[in-house]
Write a protein that holds these residues in place. Structure first.
Motif, PDB file in Angstrom:
ATOM      1  N   TYR A 188       9.474  18.117  56.307  1.00 38.04           N
ATOM      2  CA  TYR A 188       8.911  17.287  55.250  1.00 38.04           C
ATOM      3  C   TYR A 188       9.864  16.157  54.852  1.00 38.04           C
ATOM      4  O   TYR A 188       9.428  15.049  54.517  1.00 38.04           O
ATOM      5  N   TYR A 230      11.952  14.661  56.886  1.00 35.59           N
ATOM      6  CA  TYR A 230      11.847  13.660  57.954  1.00 35.59           C
ATOM      7  C   TYR A 230      10.606  12.794  57.766  1.00 35.59           C
ATOM      8  O   TYR A 230      10.669  11.560  57.892  1.00 35.59           O
ATOM      9  N   MET A 231       9.480  13.430  57.436  1.00 37.52           N
ATOM     10  CA  MET A 231       8.253  12.662  57.199  1.00 37.52           C
ATOM     11  C   MET A 231       8.405  11.759  55.972  1.00 37.52           C
ATOM     12  O   MET A 231       7.925  10.620  55.978  1.00 37.52           O
ATOM     13  N   ALA A 237       5.673   8.058  63.190  1.00 30.87           N
ATOM     14  CA  ALA A 237       5.230   9.042  62.191  1.00 30.87           C
ATOM     15  C   ALA A 237       4.098   9.909  62.736  1.00 30.87           C
ATOM     16  O   ALA A 237       4.088  11.127  62.558  1.00 30.87           O
ATOM     17  N   SER A 285       5.469  12.205  65.351  1.00 36.83           N
ATOM     18  CA  SER A 285       6.246  13.252  64.683  1.00 36.83           C
ATOM     19  C   SER A 285       5.343  14.280  64.034  1.00 36.83           C
ATOM     20  O   SER A 285       5.647  15.479  64.039  1.00 36.83           O
ATOM     21  N   MET A 286       4.225  13.834  63.471  1.00 35.25           N
ATOM     22  CA  MET A 286       3.285  14.779  62.871  1.00 35.25           C
ATOM     23  C   MET A 286       2.725  15.718  63.929  1.00 35.25           C
ATOM     24  O   MET A 286       2.532  16.911  63.674  1.00 35.25           O
TER      25      MET A 286
END
Length: 377
Positions: free
Chosen positions: A11, A13-14, A185, A188-189
């Motif tokens: 979280y 990182y996001m 992003a 990454s998700m």
């Protein structure tokens, strides 16, 4: 690594990607706004000043030609026009921002001073051919001053074009960086979702599968505890509880077997053939010989069929039943055993000898209660 730490890192990182995206967007919009403001505050003002200087020059040129032809007095108009030109030239000098603009403005000022000197000298004299005097003496200075003013206008116009291109390039670069950040992003998700599935969801599914297997009787199954995280700790605790349960069950089975052996030794010490049957109609211990196997099975089957009826009668009368029956040609006595407080615990089945039948009928029941006696064919 702990699951909590992994989730916090994911979280975090996001959140960093979101902040970078928002910060990049804000920086891009600020850069574009700054470029537009620079175009308006610098180049556009210089363009306006150049236009005003050209208008002042053209107005002076027109008044000069008219004065030479008609001889009218234009001194006041010339002063106003000169003031307008110098005012515009001053604004242009104060706003000189592009390369070479300051030198060009110095040349414009010098040439305009030369133009005004030639103009005033020509106007102070009388000419038989005023148009010729205008074209030979004034017009060349006017053209030179006008060309330099037009060059200033062209330079500022070109600067506006370059600034617009720079703003467009900044916008494209900002859009590219934002697109890259959004792509990172999203990717990454996807990876975080796969990691969440493999590290948490699949392991929870595995825990559920092992729990269901243990529930249906696969007591040897154990939970995976290779990971040193929260689920690994839970798995170790569950495995420890299952091991403790198995140890307890093994200990209980050992005690039960020991008690069965004691009961078996007890009934072996009593003359005659007997067997103890649990309240659930399962055989606990027996001294009957192998040749009477069919008698034993028939007796157990009869107990299974009649036990509910006999137990209900016992609850109503509180009298332990003693039933005489015959199976496969062998007479047996089936006695309901009960504790002192009136709780049924099992059955005692013994073979009856003809010679001992009368004495057997006079014995007190093992349950300690009253005896009801009946016979069954």
């Amino acid at each position: 690594m702990k699951l909590r730490t992994r989730l916090l890192l994911g979280y975090g990182y996001m959140a960093v990607l979101v902040l970078l995206t928002a910060g990049g967007a804000a920086f891009g919009f600020f850069s574009i706004s700054e470029a537009i403001d620079r175009i308006l505050s610098e180049n556009f003002r210089s363009v306006t000043a150049s236009v005003e200087m050209m208008e002042a020059l053209e107005h002076q040129n027109t008044m000069t030609m008219s004065a030479l032809v008609t001889g009218e007095n234009i001194e006041e108009g010339m002063q106003l026009s000169d003031q307008a030109f110098y005012a515009a030239l001053g604004r242009a000098e104060a706003n000189a921002t592009i390369e070479g603009e300051g030198e060009l403005l110095e040349e414009i000022r010098a040439n305009y001073a030369g133009y005004t000197e030639v103009r005033n000298t020509t106007l102070s004299q009388r000419h038989e051919q005023p148009l010729r005097a205008f074209s030979e003496e004034i017009f060349p200075s006017y053209i030179q001053a006008r060309q330099q003013t037009f060059e200033l206008l062209d330079r500022n116009h070109q600067a506006i074009i370059e600034a617009d291109q720079a703003a467009r390039m900044t916008a494209l670069q900002t859009a590219g960086w934002l697109g890259l950040l959004v792509t990172v992003a999203l990717v990454s998700m996807v990876f975080l979702a796969r990691a969440l599935q493999s590290k948490i969801l699949l392991r929870l599914e595995e825990l559920n599968e092992v729990a269901e297997a243990i529930l249906v009787g696969e007591h040897w199954r154990r939970f995976d505890m290779r990971e040193n995280d929260e689920l690994g700790v839970v798995s170790r605790q569950l495995n420890a509880a299952l091991d403790a349960r198995d140890e307890l069950q093994a200990e209980m089975r050992g005690r039960i077997n020991q008690q069965k052996q004691l009961v078996l030794g007890l009934i072996w010490g009593i003359p005659g053939e007997r067997m103890l049957v649990g309240l659930d109609s399962h055989l606990i211990a027996s001294t009957w010989t192998v040749e009477h196997h069919e008698v034993v099975e028939a007796t157990l089957g009869w107990v299974r069929e009649r036990r509910r009826e006999i137990l209900e009668a016992f609850r109503e009368t509180h009298e332990a039943a003693v039933i005489e029956a015959q199976f496969e040609g062998v007479d047996v006595e089936i006695r309901l055993l009960a504790t002192q407080d009136g709780r049924p615990v099992g059955w005692l089945v013994q073979r009856m000898d003809i010679g001992d039948e009368a004495s057997t009928s006079e014995e007190e029941p093992d349950g300690g209660g009253a005896v009801g006696r009946s016979s069954v064919d």
